[in-house]
Each structure stands twice: as structure tokens, then as C-alpha cells.
Design a protein around this motif. Sequence first.
Motif, mmCIF file in Angstrom:
data_model
loop_
_atom_site.group_PDB
_atom_site.id
_atom_site.type_symbol
_atom_site.label_atom_id
_atom_site.label_comp_id
_atom_site.label_asym_id
_atom_site.label_seq_id
_atom_site.Cartn_x
_atom_site.Cartn_y
_atom_site.Cartn_z
ATOM 1 N N VAL A 90 27.005 10.884 6.784
ATOM 2 C CA VAL A 90 27.159 11.028 5.292
ATOM 3 C C VAL A 90 26.073 10.639 4.295
ATOM 4 N N ASP A 91 25.493 9.101 5.156
ATOM 5 C CA ASP A 91 24.740 8.872 4.317
ATOM 6 C C ASP A 91 23.029 9.852 4.466
ATOM 7 N N GLU A 92 23.658 9.926 5.860
ATOM 8 C CA GLU A 92 22.301 10.615 6.490
ATOM 9 C C GLU A 92 22.508 12.157 5.768
ATOM 10 N N ILE A 93 23.434 12.434 5.508
ATOM 11 C CA ILE A 93 23.068 14.169 4.895
ATOM 12 C C ILE A 93 22.432 14.023 3.130
ATOM 13 N N SER A 94 23.124 12.711 2.455
ATOM 14 C CA SER A 94 22.603 12.702 1.538
ATOM 15 C C SER A 94 21.175 12.018 1.036
ATOM 16 N N ALA A 95 20.730 11.223 1.643
ATOM 17 C CA ALA A 95 19.531 11.245 2.296
ATOM 18 C C ALA A 95 18.904 12.552 1.950
ATOM 19 N N CYS A 96 19.250 13.223 3.246
ATOM 20 C CA CYS A 96 18.473 14.870 3.276
ATOM 21 C C CYS A 96 18.529 15.286 1.699
ATOM 22 N N ILE A 97 19.384 15.378 1.264
ATOM 23 C CA ILE A 97 19.218 16.196 0.035
ATOM 24 C C ILE A 97 18.849 15.254 -1.200
ATOM 25 N N ILE A 98 18.455 13.600 -0.944
ATOM 26 C CA ILE A 98 17.392 13.225 -1.874
ATOM 27 C C ILE A 98 16.269 13.285 -2.147
ATOM 28 N N LEU A 99 15.633 13.754 -0.830
ATOM 29 C CA LEU A 99 14.286 13.709 -0.898
ATOM 30 C C LEU A 99 14.252 15.147 -0.666
ATOM 31 N N GLN A 100 15.651 16.122 -0.407
ATOM 32 C CA GLN A 100 14.916 17.845 -0.589
ATOM 33 C C GLN A 100 14.871 18.075 -1.988
ATOM 34 N N GLY A 101 15.619 17.106 -2.635
ATOM 35 C CA GLY A 101 15.642 17.649 -4.459
ATOM 36 C C GLY A 101 13.945 16.928 -4.902
ATOM 37 N N TYR A 102 13.771 15.623 -3.843
ATOM 38 C CA TYR A 102 12.132 15.284 -4.151
ATOM 39 C C TYR A 102 11.316 16.503 -4.364
ATOM 40 N N GLU B 219 10.948 18.925 -3.568
ATOM 41 C CA GLU B 219 11.660 20.943 -4.246
ATOM 42 C C GLU B 219 11.285 20.702 -5.824
ATOM 43 N N ARG B 220 10.828 18.958 -6.352
ATOM 44 C CA ARG B 220 10.405 18.798 -7.742
ATOM 45 C C ARG B 220 9.305 19.051 -8.041
ATOM 46 N N GLU C 135 0.807 -1.102 0.223
ATOM 47 C CA GLU C 135 -0.225 0.166 -0.368
ATOM 48 C C GLU C 135 1.082 1.360 0.140
ATOM 49 N N MET C 136 2.116 0.936 -0.077
ATOM 50 C CA MET C 136 3.172 2.195 0.080
ATOM 51 C C MET C 136 3.661 2.806 -1.078
ATOM 52 N N PRO C 137 2.822 3.470 -1.535
ATOM 53 C CA PRO C 137 3.828 4.300 -2.707
ATOM 54 C C PRO C 137 5.296 4.364 -2.370
ATOM 55 N N VAL C 138 6.465 4.359 -3.408
ATOM 56 C CA VAL C 138 7.113 4.052 -3.875
ATOM 57 C C VAL C 138 7.505 4.764 -4.246
ATOM 58 N N ASP C 139 8.636 5.933 -4.520
ATOM 59 C CA ASP C 139 9.205 6.535 -5.728
ATOM 60 C C ASP C 139 10.943 6.995 -5.777
ATOM 61 N N TRP C 140 11.266 6.717 -6.749
ATOM 62 C CA TRP C 140 12.891 7.024 -7.659
ATOM 63 C C TRP C 140 13.333 8.392 -6.892
ATOM 64 N N TRP C 141 14.626 8.563 -6.878
ATOM 65 C CA TRP C 141 14.662 10.139 -7.998
ATOM 66 C C TRP C 141 16.276 9.594 -7.396
#
Length: 121
Positions: free
Chosen positions: A103-115, A117-118, A68-74
Motif C-alpha cells: 500500500v505504501d509503495e503504491i501510495s508513493a507512486c501516486i504521490i510522485l505521479q501527481g507531482y 503531472e503537475r 544539495e538535494m532539492p526536496v519538494d512536498w506533495w
Amino acid sequence: MTDSLQLIANGLTTVETRELLPFLKGYTERESVERIVVGLPRQTNGKPSDNLPRVRSFVGQLRKAMPEMPVDWWDERYTSLLAHRTMLESGLGKKARQNKALVDEISACIILQGYLERRKI
């Protein structure tokens, strides 16, 4: 994770790969989660990275466990580089910048923030 208005990405935690699916299941049972955004591993030339089959396998397991959970790629290209730059600019010392979990946690934030914003466009 985001704030309630879905404007700002925030770090949650890092989890060992073998513990990720149970963690996500438990988290989504406790918290209101609309969707999960997964980093799409690609090389700088846009071709799939060597890690893509492992990530696709995990996403398949995730979709099976939580249909039931949507999964999106970025696209996650350059997120580690941006994370290191962010850490450097924020004044973190060399030892902290070598912390892969951070580094992974900050990278995940960058991924989600980009998503996020888009989605506004």
C-alpha cells in the motif's frame, strides 16, 4: 522513482523509517537523482495531520544530511484510498491488499505521479 523522461512513476521499495535516511543517501550516490518528493500529510479538511511533525523532522534531517538535494512536498491526501482502489481493481486478493508495504509503495507512486503531472502544466 521515475523513468528517464520523468513521465511515469514506478515503485522502488519500502524501507523501515529508521533505515530511510541511509537508504536514500546510498541510493542517491548510486543513481542519478534530481530531487526527492515527500508526501505532505494532511487531513481531508486540509489541516495538518498528526504525522506532519514527524515527517517535517525527517525532512529536516534529510536536508541536513543531503543539503544539495532539492526536496519538494506533495499533498498525500487520499493516496492510501487510491492505492487500495488500485489494488482492488487490479484483482489483488484480500491478503495482498492488507500488505502495508505494498500500500505504501503504491501510495508513493501516486504521490510522485501527481507531482510529475503537475510539473507538466
